[in-house]
Write a protein that holds these residues in place. Sequence first.
Motif, short mmCIF file in Angstrom:
data_model
loop_
_atom_site.label_atom_id
_atom_site.label_comp_id
_atom_site.label_asym_id
_atom_site.label_seq_id
_atom_site.Cartn_x
_atom_site.Cartn_y
_atom_site.Cartn_z
N GLU A 169 0.84 -1.21 0.00
CA GLU A 169 0.00 0.00 0.00
C GLU A 169 0.87 1.26 0.00
N THR A 170 1.90 1.24 0.85
CA THR A 170 2.77 2.41 0.98
C THR A 170 3.45 2.71 -0.34
N ILE A 171 3.97 1.66 -0.97
CA ILE A 171 4.68 1.87 -2.24
C ILE A 171 3.73 2.45 -3.28
N LYS A 172 2.50 1.96 -3.29
CA LYS A 172 1.52 2.46 -4.27
C LYS A 172 1.23 3.95 -4.03
N THR A 173 1.01 4.30 -2.75
CA THR A 173 0.73 5.70 -2.43
C THR A 173 1.91 6.58 -2.82
N ALA A 174 3.11 6.10 -2.45
CA ALA A 174 4.31 6.90 -2.71
C ALA A 174 4.50 7.10 -4.20
N GLN A 175 4.17 6.10 -4.96
CA GLN A 175 4.35 6.21 -6.42
C GLN A 175 3.47 7.32 -6.98
N LYS A 176 2.21 7.35 -6.50
CA LYS A 176 1.28 8.38 -6.98
C LYS A 176 1.81 9.77 -6.63
N ILE A 177 2.25 9.90 -5.37
CA ILE A 177 2.74 11.21 -4.92
C ILE A 177 3.99 11.59 -5.70
N GLY A 178 4.85 10.59 -5.94
CA GLY A 178 6.11 10.85 -6.65
C GLY A 178 5.89 11.41 -8.04
N VAL A 179 4.91 10.86 -8.74
CA VAL A 179 4.63 11.34 -10.09
C VAL A 179 4.19 12.80 -10.05
N GLU A 180 3.32 13.11 -9.08
CA GLU A 180 2.86 14.50 -8.94
C GLU A 180 4.01 15.43 -8.59
N LEU A 181 4.85 14.96 -7.67
CA LEU A 181 5.97 15.76 -7.20
C LEU A 181 6.92 16.07 -8.36
N ASN A 182 7.17 15.02 -9.17
CA ASN A 182 8.03 15.19 -10.34
C ASN A 182 7.50 16.27 -11.26
N SER A 183 6.18 16.20 -11.54
CA SER A 183 5.65 17.14 -12.52
C SER A 183 5.62 18.55 -11.94
N SER A 184 5.33 18.69 -10.62
CA SER A 184 5.32 20.06 -10.09
C SER A 184 6.73 20.61 -9.99
N LEU A 185 7.71 19.74 -9.76
CA LEU A 185 9.10 20.22 -9.74
C LEU A 185 9.51 20.72 -11.12
N MET A 186 9.14 19.95 -12.15
CA MET A 186 9.51 20.36 -13.50
C MET A 186 8.82 21.67 -13.89
N THR A 187 7.56 21.83 -13.49
CA THR A 187 6.85 23.07 -13.77
C THR A 187 7.57 24.24 -13.12
N ALA A 188 7.95 24.05 -11.84
CA ALA A 188 8.61 25.13 -11.12
C ALA A 188 9.93 25.47 -11.78
N LEU A 189 10.68 24.44 -12.18
CA LEU A 189 12.00 24.68 -12.78
C LEU A 189 11.86 25.41 -14.11
N ASN A 190 10.88 24.96 -14.91
CA ASN A 190 10.69 25.61 -16.21
C ASN A 190 10.24 27.05 -16.04
N GLN A 191 9.42 27.26 -15.02
CA GLN A 191 8.93 28.62 -14.74
C GLN A 191 10.10 29.54 -14.40
N GLU A 192 10.98 29.04 -13.54
CA GLU A 192 12.14 29.83 -13.15
C GLU A 192 13.01 30.12 -14.36
N GLU A 193 13.16 29.09 -15.19
CA GLU A 193 13.98 29.20 -16.40
C GLU A 193 13.44 30.28 -17.33
N SER A 194 12.10 30.33 -17.42
CA SER A 194 11.47 31.26 -18.37
C SER A 194 11.66 32.71 -17.94
N LEU A 195 12.05 32.93 -16.69
CA LEU A 195 12.28 34.30 -16.23
C LEU A 195 13.56 34.87 -16.81
N GLY A 196 14.39 33.98 -17.39
CA GLY A 196 15.60 34.45 -18.05
C GLY A 196 16.75 34.67 -17.08
N PRO A 197 17.93 35.00 -17.65
CA PRO A 197 19.11 35.11 -16.79
C PRO A 197 19.10 36.36 -15.91
N LYS A 198 18.21 37.28 -16.20
CA LYS A 198 18.23 38.53 -15.42
C LYS A 198 17.24 38.52 -14.26
#
Lengths: 288, 279
Positions: A251-280
Amino acid sequence: MASVLLNDAEKTFILHGVEVDLRCDGRRRGDYRPMELETDVVSTASGSARLRLANTDILVGVKTEIDVPYPENPEEGKLEFFVDCSANATPAFEGRGGEDLANEISSRLSRAYQSLPLAPLCIVPKQACWKLYVDILILECGGNFYDAISLAVKAALFNTRVPQVTGSFLDGGSVDLEVSDDPFQCWRLDITKAPVLVTLSKIGDNCVVDPTAEEETCSVASIVVAVLDSGSLTAVIKIGEGSVHEQTLIETIKTAQKIGVELNSSLMTALNQEESLGPKRQRFGFLK
Amino acid sequence: MPSDSKRITGPETTIPYHYYLSDFSRKPDFKDPKVGERKNGRLPNEHRPVFLKTGVNSQAKGSAYLEYENTKVICSVFDPREIPNKNEFSPMGELYCEFKFAPFSCIKRRGHIRDAEEKELSFSLRRALEPAVCRHEFPNFQVDIYVYILDSDGSDLAAAITCASLALADASVPMYDLVTAVSVGICRHLQFVDPTNEEEQLCKKTASAESIDPQAVITLTYMSTLEQVSEFTISGTIGVCHLEDKIPALIKHCNAIYPLLQQCLIKNVKKSLGKKKYS
């Protein structure tokens, strides 16, 4: 882990709270604490990230250096993790106090990161490759090291810029490399195969996500699951002194997997968002 | 990393000649093995024969020797002693586990100083044994457990855990239950219970980056009477759906090994009682 002293009444309070799905800080069992993430905070590193997860503060720096590939994997680069538990975090880490924990985290991390393809880091097979040193600094402990570290590491790897090698000459068995002197001529790593770790602590009959240091003290066993973007698992680690039932484990592994996928996608969104702000973009660093 | 200056080490960098053999770099051929066929004639879910012996080291409080064909493990457990370099009182006793490969046990020569892999395996060993030992019985003391892999042919961690639990019991360290561990290697549609070195390599070699096929080695440690999983490790990539049916299967294998440990311990007790009668 750095332990917090709690008496029995306090432990029972946390335990009962978890039972009714209301934790001390008002979260539910499946909620994360707010996070702050900033990349490119260290100018001398090839890639860096700083993550603050409530009271847990992690700084990761990635250095790229040239090395000779391992003879068993002549067409792959190298990736190595070093964890430094600074005595700033707790006095228990003073001297060699944090060494055991540091070793444990770094070895678990390198196991979870086995999924990351290292072939792009090879420059000349059998002769030269890039070696990435991932140095992780724990600046403050507030529980849930594994999740915080894995997020910070993934962000730092995302941020890492490996210089372009413009030429290589074989000169009597030794290699001469020519690295581009334009600092902007560099390539980035593909981090879709980098996992994030999700810790689920078993408190009483339930599992909680993102435990605080206090909650970690109440838990006898935690399961850490390394999850990729695709939802595949690259590692499952049990931490703590206790054991779990078979059904709980599944059960734990299943729950963690679901959370992990969400966490991955929100991390990527945040990183891309920061990236889009440019070097300045405005940098906050540690002065926030 | 501090190096042991008193020991005469081999040359700094040497490479085993196996890496230069023509079939070493060859990628494993997945079409080759058929389902239900393994090189040594075993079935996919067949464990290798188990040989167990206790009391192999007369100097240690308890010791055990375990053999899964070519995987050979020896383990010694020593009397509880005070935890060195510790000032504060610890209410729970500690287990100090050392997992070591003999220098000649693997294809690549192992150094005398523990490397990163051995340290990681030591952690896993400790995590696997901790829930089974009544640590509150010896507060402020530590029990030393030394596992030495004499010959490595796959399933090293599983063999070490089972062997260490037998040695702990032989040392009459109070325990809640014996622990047994079994590994399974998964590679695409193939599965290998108790994999040999070759099978482990096949399961660990990362296939193309895009593939979503499961490829992993899973080790599960189980306490059969308490019905508790005390340690669970995965290395490789695997989906949750593949994991679900592997866990009960591994538990079944752990339960099958469990009576062997019991028999071995009972035989030991009978033998020592018999000796007493005549002395």
